[in-house]
Motif scaffolding. Sequence first.
Motif, short mmCIF file in Angstrom:
data_model
loop_
_atom_site.label_atom_id
_atom_site.label_comp_id
_atom_site.label_asym_id
_atom_site.label_seq_id
_atom_site.Cartn_x
_atom_site.Cartn_y
_atom_site.Cartn_z
N ARG A 231 0.83 -1.21 0.00
CA ARG A 231 0.00 0.00 0.00
C ARG A 231 0.87 1.26 0.00
O ARG A 231 0.59 2.23 -0.70
N LEU A 232 1.93 1.24 0.78
CA LEU A 232 2.83 2.39 0.85
C LEU A 232 3.47 2.65 -0.51
O LEU A 232 3.50 3.80 -0.99
N ASN A 233 3.93 1.58 -1.15
CA ASN A 233 4.56 1.73 -2.47
C ASN A 233 3.54 2.20 -3.51
O ASN A 233 3.88 2.97 -4.42
N GLU A 256 1.41 5.33 7.00
CA GLU A 256 2.27 4.95 8.12
C GLU A 256 1.51 4.98 9.44
O GLU A 256 1.62 4.06 10.26
N LYS A 257 0.73 6.05 9.64
CA LYS A 257 0.00 6.19 10.91
C LYS A 257 -1.07 5.12 11.06
O LYS A 257 -1.16 4.45 12.08
N GLU A 258 -1.89 4.94 9.99
CA GLU A 258 -3.04 4.03 10.09
C GLU A 258 -2.63 2.56 10.05
O GLU A 258 -3.20 1.73 10.75
N HIS A 263 -0.87 0.14 14.97
CA HIS A 263 -0.95 -1.31 15.24
C HIS A 263 0.40 -1.93 15.61
O HIS A 263 0.49 -3.15 15.72
N MET A 264 1.45 -1.08 15.77
CA MET A 264 2.79 -1.69 15.88
C MET A 264 2.95 -2.55 17.14
O MET A 264 3.61 -3.59 17.10
N HIS A 265 2.34 -2.15 18.26
CA HIS A 265 2.46 -2.97 19.47
C HIS A 265 1.81 -4.33 19.26
O HIS A 265 2.37 -5.36 19.64
N VAL A 297 8.06 5.44 11.46
CA VAL A 297 7.12 6.00 12.44
C VAL A 297 7.85 6.27 13.77
O VAL A 297 8.83 5.61 14.09
N PRO A 298 7.35 7.25 14.55
CA PRO A 298 8.01 7.58 15.83
C PRO A 298 8.03 6.35 16.76
O PRO A 298 7.04 5.64 16.87
N ASN A 299 9.18 6.12 17.37
CA ASN A 299 9.39 5.03 18.35
C ASN A 299 9.25 3.62 17.76
O ASN A 299 9.26 2.64 18.50
N GLY A 300 9.13 3.53 16.44
CA GLY A 300 8.97 2.21 15.81
C GLY A 300 10.17 1.31 16.06
O GLY A 300 10.02 0.16 16.51
#
Length: 733
Positions: A231-233, A256-258, A263-265, A297-300
């Motif tokens: 999706r990003l590409n 990146e945010k959505e 959902h990174m955790h 993303v921040p803290n990723g």
Amino acid sequence: MSSQKKRNFQIEAFKHRVVVDPKYAEKTWKVLEHAIHEIYNHNASGLSFEELYRNAYNMVLHKFGERLYSGLVSTMTSHIKEMAKSIEAAQGGLFLEELNRKWTDHNKALQMVRDILMYMDRTFIPSTRKTPVHELGLNLWRDNVIHTSKIQMRLRDTLLDLVQRERTGEVINRGLMRNIINMLIDLGCSVYQEDFEKPFIEVSGGFYCGESQQFIECCDCGDYLKKAERRLNEEIERVSHYLDAKSEAKITNVVEKEMIENHMHRLVHKDNSGLVNMLVNDKYEDLGRMYSLFRRVPNGLSIIREVMTSHIRDTGKLLVTDPERLKDPVDFVQRLLDEKDKHDKIITLAFNNDKAFQNALNSSFEYFINLNSRSPEFISLFVDDKLRKGLKGVSEEEIEVVLDKVMMLFRYLQEKDVFEKYYKQHLAKRLLSGKTASDDAERSLIVKLKTECGYQFTSKLEGMFTDMKTSEDTMQGFSASLGAEISESPTLAVQVLTTGSWPTQSTATCNLPLEILGVCDKFRQYYLGTHTGRRLTWQTNMGTADLKATFGKGQKHELNVSTYQMCILMLFNSTDRLSYKEIEQATEIPASDLKRCLQSLACVKGKNVLRKDPMSMDIAEDDAFFFNDKFTSKFYRVKIGTVVAQKESEPEKQETRQRVEEDRKPQVEAAIVRIMKSRRVLDHNNVVAEVTKQLQPRFLPNPVVIKKRIESLIEREFLERDKVDRKLYRYLA
């Protein structure tokens, strides 16, 4: 020469004003208005642009610029409104095509009109601060087409619908989309942003919020990351094909945010597919994808690092505290090396050699290696295993690679002095028994240790090698001094070890056979005759011997045994049966060593040159031993090792620890004196902190030990306490 009177010339204004036809402006404008109509009606081929330019020029020159400008505005507006009606009437998919066609027509017409009115554009418009022709044409298009109630919302919805259809896999006319978007950009940044970009970003946020929620429920972590990356590409590609380049950061930020940040955790902790699963199963591709997406993303990356660190620490803790693993020191260290190799490879292949990840790995290893107080001993035993002779199929290059890896583990040790203590013991055994794989490998490791810890750390180790070389020269001299006697007595090979360089040995000796004592005395006389002021002490617990033995049917063998075993076996030259007590009295070998020697001689299958009664693996004080005349072996030379635990027993471990603690005391005191000498006055907490910092490369000193050493230095008047503040120390010069 006649003089000529100077004349003054004067230019005067016309006496009569030039009268311009009062209908001149209207007549001329009618010509220009007709031309503009023709241009918009695609009939410009019959027009004389030179004549039209002259007419526009003259109108401005004769002060009719205002009439020309206002006429242009009204004429262009009427044509644009006609175009707007045509666009409004277009149905379905033809709407954008009609808009694009009319926009193209308007642009062409605008260019021709601008050429005709160039003089007005350059002179009249700047002086009256009016809008230039081209900009005017764009503004009129914006106000009369794009921002009309029937077109504005329809255009926005059509564009967003096309993007949505493309996201769901449909093929759309990207060329047409690009033209329409470029039109909005040409009309001004604010038009592009308000009429398309803002709603586009808003709708995209909703789309990716819903899609990510759907994916997170049904996909494993690896599949989810693939979809997010795709999706990003796609969005980056969409921008390059038909959106403004400045939109890339905004739309990628939405994805990146959505899809990642929200959902990174959950992603890293997903059961059976999250980060730990990827690390365990070496999923380099998935890990690399997670790294490249999370770094956006921040803290990723810090989340990945924290989970990785926690996993490595937990795995390592299990490894170093598992009682089963501790049974085999070599396997223990090999597993540590395998674990390090595994994660090094992950960081190299998947985490872009990220220094922060490498530091996290190092701190994790340092944490769990030091949880086991026996790690220094086990690492030394691992080195011992690799450097002993008899390692088949291992080249020197491979040994060198292994040594480099061992040095990495060594760096993690907090108690490097404990490793040094064990390493010295193991090196001594290798050198004295001649079981080292290669001197080059041995010296290579010492060079590595010196580079890591300095000269002090390895000076004694180097002294051991020097002693071995000196001993060879000494033995050549001794053999030459014996001359003809050499064939009559047992052959003796002596290593003379400098006290202080070699590990402290117990002073326990044994009663050597008379034949051996004789040649030992000859060596003592020779050595003390060539070296004055020295003293020799025989270390019988460290030697070996080769004995020739004849068994029952005349079968002959050469037995390779320890000095203690030689003393035991030579007792059986004069008798066939001896009790444990008789052997102990005759040899005076320490009980623990004697039992191990007898076990090796009587209880090991294929090496049992003695028999024991009663037959069992344990040695008891009422056991009896017999010469085994039925002993056979397919080898002429039989090596009989000593049954010995590879790692230290608990009492030995305690003894080594005690020796280490004793060795640390002068080092702690030296550090305290160095610090106090330079600082003169210092409080207790700062002394402890600086001593710890200085000694950290070798070991972590205990604050209680530092306090005791300070007390000792005060007693010996190196330091004194401040009379007012008891926590303040002063250096006494």
